[in-house]
Scaffold this motif. Structure first.
Motif, mmCIF file in Angstrom:
data_model
loop_
_atom_site.group_PDB
_atom_site.id
_atom_site.type_symbol
_atom_site.label_atom_id
_atom_site.label_comp_id
_atom_site.label_asym_id
_atom_site.label_seq_id
_atom_site.Cartn_x
_atom_site.Cartn_y
_atom_site.Cartn_z
ATOM 1 N N PHE A 86 0.665 -1.402 0.139
ATOM 2 C CA PHE A 86 -0.296 -0.155 0.253
ATOM 3 C C PHE A 86 0.563 1.392 -0.458
ATOM 4 N N ASP A 87 0.846 2.005 -0.769
ATOM 5 C CA ASP A 87 0.782 3.284 -0.792
ATOM 6 C C ASP A 87 -0.158 4.733 -0.770
ATOM 7 N N ALA A 88 0.201 4.895 0.163
ATOM 8 C CA ALA A 88 -1.386 5.756 0.550
ATOM 9 C C ALA A 88 -0.857 7.468 -0.181
ATOM 10 N N ALA A 89 -0.029 8.254 -0.493
ATOM 11 C CA ALA A 89 0.884 8.679 -1.012
ATOM 12 C C ALA A 89 0.579 8.643 -2.667
ATOM 13 N N HIS A 90 0.509 7.998 -3.023
ATOM 14 C CA HIS A 90 0.846 8.100 -4.226
ATOM 15 C C HIS A 90 -0.800 6.764 -4.519
ATOM 16 N N ARG A 91 -1.752 6.469 -3.685
ATOM 17 C CA ARG A 91 -2.961 5.569 -3.668
ATOM 18 C C ARG A 91 -3.173 4.599 -5.239
ATOM 19 N N ARG A 92 -1.733 3.484 -4.872
ATOM 20 C CA ARG A 92 -1.913 2.608 -5.606
ATOM 21 C C ARG A 92 -1.392 1.520 -4.507
ATOM 22 N N ALA A 93 -1.770 -0.219 -4.397
ATOM 23 C CA ALA A 93 -1.201 -0.950 -3.918
ATOM 24 C C ALA A 93 -1.397 -2.781 -4.975
ATOM 25 N N GLU A 94 -0.839 -3.651 -4.688
ATOM 26 C CA GLU A 94 -0.464 -4.297 -5.200
ATOM 27 C C GLU A 94 -1.433 -5.597 -5.202
ATOM 28 N N LEU A 95 -2.166 -6.084 -6.282
ATOM 29 C CA LEU A 95 -2.557 -7.746 -6.086
ATOM 30 C C LEU A 95 -2.062 -8.592 -6.166
ATOM 31 N N GLY A 96 -2.268 -10.074 -5.399
ATOM 32 C CA GLY A 96 -2.210 -11.248 -5.565
ATOM 33 C C GLY A 96 -2.641 -12.152 -5.668
ATOM 34 N N TYR A 97 -2.048 -13.417 -5.328
ATOM 35 C CA TYR A 97 -3.611 -14.220 -5.510
ATOM 36 C C TYR A 97 -3.485 -15.585 -5.962
ATOM 37 N N ALA A 98 -3.734 -16.453 -5.096
ATOM 38 C CA ALA A 98 -3.668 -18.189 -5.352
ATOM 39 C C ALA A 98 -5.024 -19.338 -5.692
ATOM 40 N N LEU A 99 -5.395 -19.803 -6.058
ATOM 41 C CA LEU A 99 -6.124 -20.906 -5.703
ATOM 42 C C LEU A 99 -5.667 -22.361 -5.704
ATOM 43 N N HIS A 100 -6.529 -23.432 -5.123
ATOM 44 C CA HIS A 100 -5.889 -24.251 -5.290
ATOM 45 C C HIS A 100 -6.288 -25.018 -6.692
ATOM 46 N N ALA A 101 -5.884 -25.413 -6.835
ATOM 47 C CA ALA A 101 -5.871 -26.643 -8.124
ATOM 48 C C ALA A 101 -6.376 -26.989 -8.311
ATOM 49 N N ASP A 102 -7.390 -28.153 -7.611
ATOM 50 C CA ASP A 102 -8.661 -28.523 -7.614
ATOM 51 C C ASP A 102 -10.319 -27.839 -8.365
ATOM 52 N N HIS A 103 -10.042 -26.630 -8.308
ATOM 53 C CA HIS A 103 -10.471 -25.157 -8.111
ATOM 54 C C HIS A 103 -10.832 -24.781 -9.708
ATOM 55 N N TRP A 104 -9.183 -25.079 -10.060
ATOM 56 C CA TRP A 104 -9.103 -24.025 -11.236
ATOM 57 C C TRP A 104 -9.772 -24.557 -12.566
ATOM 58 N N GLY A 105 -10.552 -23.226 -13.019
ATOM 59 C CA GLY A 105 -11.457 -23.054 -14.213
ATOM 60 C C GLY A 105 -12.610 -22.981 -14.352
ATOM 61 N N ARG A 106 -12.766 -23.007 -12.879
ATOM 62 C CA ARG A 106 -14.531 -21.957 -12.215
ATOM 63 C C ARG A 106 -14.746 -20.747 -12.400
ATOM 64 N N GLY A 107 -13.656 -20.356 -12.579
ATOM 65 C CA GLY A 107 -13.732 -18.565 -12.425
ATOM 66 C C GLY A 107 -13.964 -18.279 -11.171
ATOM 67 N N LEU A 108 -13.322 -19.164 -10.006
ATOM 68 C CA LEU A 108 -13.777 -18.431 -8.820
ATOM 69 C C LEU A 108 -11.973 -17.681 -7.969
ATOM 70 N N ALA A 109 -10.756 -17.614 -8.870
ATOM 71 C CA ALA A 109 -10.321 -16.589 -9.049
ATOM 72 C C ALA A 109 -10.608 -15.018 -9.655
#
Length: 208
Positions: A104-127
């Motif tokens: 988080f960088d409040a001064a420049h009003r930004r942040a970074e996104l990350g994610y991971a999903l268990h392989a058993d749930h891939w392909g379902r649009g959950l991520a």
């Protein structure tokens, strides 16, 4: 001495500081919530899977103690307001992945996104659903102007997800992180709040 923040940037800093724990974000099929101690086994199943960590910045976990330590680190990060690392929970409230806003960088009003999903749930649009919840919150509630993301350039599925959300590939950092002894580049992507609002409006209009 840091420079004073603009009113908008100060509002972002104040909003994050005032958070009373992890905000719970509810979608049609998934919910973002804070991780609990009883999530350790599911978290180990997630990050102990070489399919999931193939494009991750760390090798697979070898012991459930690593998952317990990660949960502690997540809560410490929340206390410091350095990251919000949600559990992606399914309809049974079981952890099936993680979704994170960090740097988080409040001064420049930004942040970074990350994610991971268990392989058993891939392909379902959950991520996709989980990251959309995080982006809605970041733009509408926090007031961020920009969200960044970095991926392994070989991670085609992750690139496709981000591009569907309106992220644009903006560059590439050569040999920027190691997983064990393997070094890889980072593909850098960015999303402006205006991009996200336009993407949502277009999607909503298509449903009418």
């Amino acid at each position: 001495m840091p420079l004073p923040l603009s009113p908008h940037s100060q509002a972002i800093a104040d909003f994050l500081a005032a958070l009373d724990g992890f905000p719970v974000l509810q979608g049609p099929r998934v919910r973002l919530r804070g991780p609990r101690e009883d999530d350790a086994a599911a978290l180990f199943a997630l990050f102990g899977d070489a399919r999931v960590t193939r494009f991750w910045s760390r090798p697979p976990m070898q012991d459930i103690a690593e998952a317990r330590e990660l949960i502690e680190q997540i809560h410490a990060g929340m206390q410091a307001r350095s990251l919000l690392n949600w559990a992606i929970a399914d309809e049974n409230d079981a952890l099936v992945g993680t979704c994170t806003l960090f740097r988080f960088d409040a001064a420049h009003r930004r942040a970074e996104l990350g994610y991971a999903l268990h392989a058993d749930h891939w392909g379902r649009g959950l991520a996709s659903e989980a990251t959309a919840l995080a982006l809605d919150w970041a733009v509408d509630r926090v007031g961020l102007h920009r969200i960044d993301a970095g991926i392994d350039p070989d991670n085609q599925a992750s690139r496709a997800l981000l591009h569907r959300h309106g992220f644009l590939t903006e560059g590439r950092q050569r040999e920027s992180f190691f997983v064990g002894e393997r070094v890889t580049d980072s593909e850098l992507l960015g999303l402006l709040a205006s991009d996200w609002r336009q993407r949502r409006a277009t999607a909503a209009a298509a449903l009418r």
